[in-house]
Design an enzyme around this catalytic site. Sequence first.
Site, short mmCIF file in Angstrom:
data_model
loop_
_atom_site.label_atom_id
_atom_site.label_comp_id
_atom_site.label_asym_id
_atom_site.label_seq_id
_atom_site.Cartn_x
_atom_site.Cartn_y
_atom_site.Cartn_z
N CYS A 302 31.83 40.69 45.64
CA CYS A 302 32.43 41.31 44.45
C CYS A 302 31.42 41.47 43.33
O CYS A 302 31.50 42.40 42.52
CB CYS A 302 33.63 40.48 43.99
SG CYS A 302 33.21 38.78 43.51
N HIS A 463 35.32 35.11 40.35
CA HIS A 463 35.36 36.51 40.79
C HIS A 463 34.74 37.38 39.68
O HIS A 463 34.85 37.06 38.50
CB HIS A 463 36.81 36.92 41.04
CG HIS A 463 36.97 38.26 41.71
ND1 HIS A 463 36.38 38.57 42.90
CD2 HIS A 463 37.69 39.37 41.34
CE1 HIS A 463 36.72 39.80 43.26
NE2 HIS A 463 37.51 40.31 42.32
N ASN A 483 39.07 45.24 38.79
CA ASN A 483 38.87 44.37 39.94
C ASN A 483 38.29 45.19 41.09
O ASN A 483 38.87 46.21 41.47
CB ASN A 483 40.23 43.77 40.36
CG ASN A 483 40.09 42.70 41.44
OD1 ASN A 483 39.10 42.65 42.15
ND2 ASN A 483 41.09 41.84 41.54
#
Length: 812
Positions: A302, A463, A483
């Site tokens: 990520c 994250h 995201n």
Amino acid sequence: MAVSNGDICVWTCTHCSHASNPSWSNHCGQCSQAKDNQLPAGKRRWICDICTILNHAAAMLCDTCGREKTRTAPLECNTLKKGQYWSCSKCTLKNSIHQRKCKACETVRVTIEGPKSNGTMLSHDGIKARPDIPVHVTGQRAVVNKKTATPRNEQKSWQCTKCTYKNIETADICKVCKNSRTDSFSDLSFIRAKSSTQLKAATVKHKSELLDVLRLIEEQKATETRDFILTYCMLNNEPFVDDSFPPAPKSLYYKPSKYNETSVSKWLRPNEIKMDGDSSLNWAVFRNPSPSDITQGILGNCWFLSSLAVLAEREDLVKNVIVTREICEHGLYQVRLCKDGNWTTILVDDLLPCDQYGRLVYSKAKRKQLWVPLIEKAAAKIHGCYEALVSGRAIEGLRILTGAPCETINLQPLPGEDLDHNLTWATLLSSRSAGFLMGISCGGSNVNINNDGYKCMGLKPNHSYSVLDVKHEYGNRLLRLRNPWGHYSWNGDWSDDSVTWTPHLRKLLSPNSSSEGIFWISFEDVLRYFDTIDICKVRSHWNEVRLSGMFPPLSSSNHLSCVLLTVLEATEVELTLFQQENRMSKNCRLNLCLAVYRAPSFPLSHIGHLMGNSKGQMQSCVGCETMLEPGHYIAVCMAFNHWDMSRVEPNQPAPEYVLAIHSSKHLLAEQVSVERCLIGDALIGLVLAKGHKHNAVEGVTIYSLTKCWTGLVIVVENRHMNKWVHVKIDCSDSCNLVSTRGVFLTADAVPPLHRQVIIVLSQLKHNMSVLSDFSMKHRLASSSTLGVWGTGRNCPPIDGHLQGLHAPRLII
């Protein structure tokens, strides 16, 4: 001729007029001619204020552009009528026919036997020459220089990229510095080897150049390589398969034997991949890139994809990364990434990891675009395998994709630290206004919220998210985040369905993208749930130069570890120091520090004021920014925690580094070998500027540096005229630190009017916390004998390999 301006001391070359040679250099930085320290009174020069060429004092006109020395000065040649003067064959000055030598350059007059028409040969001492060819006279013999021959009425010229001298159109080399003529990008940076005996090794001077120009040069070279391979594939009618990164398990994992079961069943080319939807579209490298094109697969990268999503906001930045921008039927593509500070063009094929159903396993190719999986594959290749991309920070991805200087803003205070959140918000607004790229990390060890607390708010801890926008509307401070999963969004205040929205703000900011993982969140909630924000300073029309070197083992001067900067006009400068990183171990070996000082003289018997510095920490890179006025500066690259290993393995290769220099104006940079004591002077300058001062007794000051240094540095200053200072330092209670002295208990006698670096403690292991603690005793003494504290002046003794850092330095 030397010119001094404050701390700047330069001399002007009498051959090419280059006016920015440092005073310590015995040779011109452009034409390599020797410095003339003692010019006779009759040969002192003046600089033309139009073309900057250096002219003889007696010359009333510039010998290049014809500019008058002073507008009010009477020119003798204006009073000479035709037939009463002769023109010097070297500098073209008009002299009286009664003068045997030129007044400006003292060239002997070439005697012409009677008036001749164009094309007729003239003679002088048996040498024949055309009247339109310059004749250079040595003693009484004339020599024809055919390379500089040109008609007198020829107005075309070309300017030398080294010395700026304007040469005639037909010349192949510069008349002044002998530099070859060039009309291409290949002469954007010039290289010079110094022969000065004051330098211990030859140095190379590099000129910073525009980022776009450097990128085009690299792309041109990469395209030549690609075309060669593509020709082979076309002749053999075969698709390209990258043997160095084959479609095999070793390209997926560090140790393929550990994975008996894997989600990757096969490697497919684009036309073989099964796509859900988008069946009517043809495959393309990219078509109008946007953050919504990025969807993370099963790979935990990520950090990289969130950076790529920020990049997708700027199509020009995506094009800078993708060198091959059109579909290649033979599956051959090139991607340009920056690893460990060096730009690299990576060659990849279009075989992509897929599952048993033919779907992409890692990043997706939405809208049948290849740019995301191709960039991901190139990143996996330069780091060894796809597994190497698991876990990281957004700032790493931004550096890899842009090569631009980056900085991290902490949102959570460290123990005993107060953060100015208003300043942080102002930084975010200004960064967004400047077009900088930003990423943000959720959670972290400094955030006191458990996983369930994040889950109920629609956030994922540990994250990385992309920062797409920053807004301050009607007193509300808001950030727009994304995201990289493409779903799973924030459901608190300012989420799509939140009652916090007013009709006006809802219409203004359009909060309706939660299905794509995009949402608005308040700055107050960011401070509550997020740990750091990373800012990538992508700028247009800035210049760049990158230098490689090695950190010296101990305080040896055998390796290049300092960079001399020559600033010709005031400029903003961002410096970034990179070390080689191994993502497999997820550890950085070196505790890096970078500092920039004025360079008042060379060889550097001492350094000037500290202009800027980074933190001393164990990171893949550190950086600093500063504003530099015209002059000379020295950038010192430091690392100390490898010294202990150098004692154990003295033949171990010195670790390498890359120093990237970005500037708003052009500057010159060259690596130089300096006296080994410079490392001590640099650290003393840093500690005096940034350290904590302990006034021990009158005339004695002890400095300790911990604020911008992961570890501890102690410097003692003795201002007494005839007394020694005995200092005993005990750092035995420190944890996860390594000492440059090899021990944690030291005793030293500091001479009168000297400063001394007593001990340097640096972080040992990256994944462990650091504790630096010390106690000290000190006393004045009439001699250097330590007595009961130890034998000699230093305990343990300061061996030769430590003299550069720990030997006493005279207070200047």
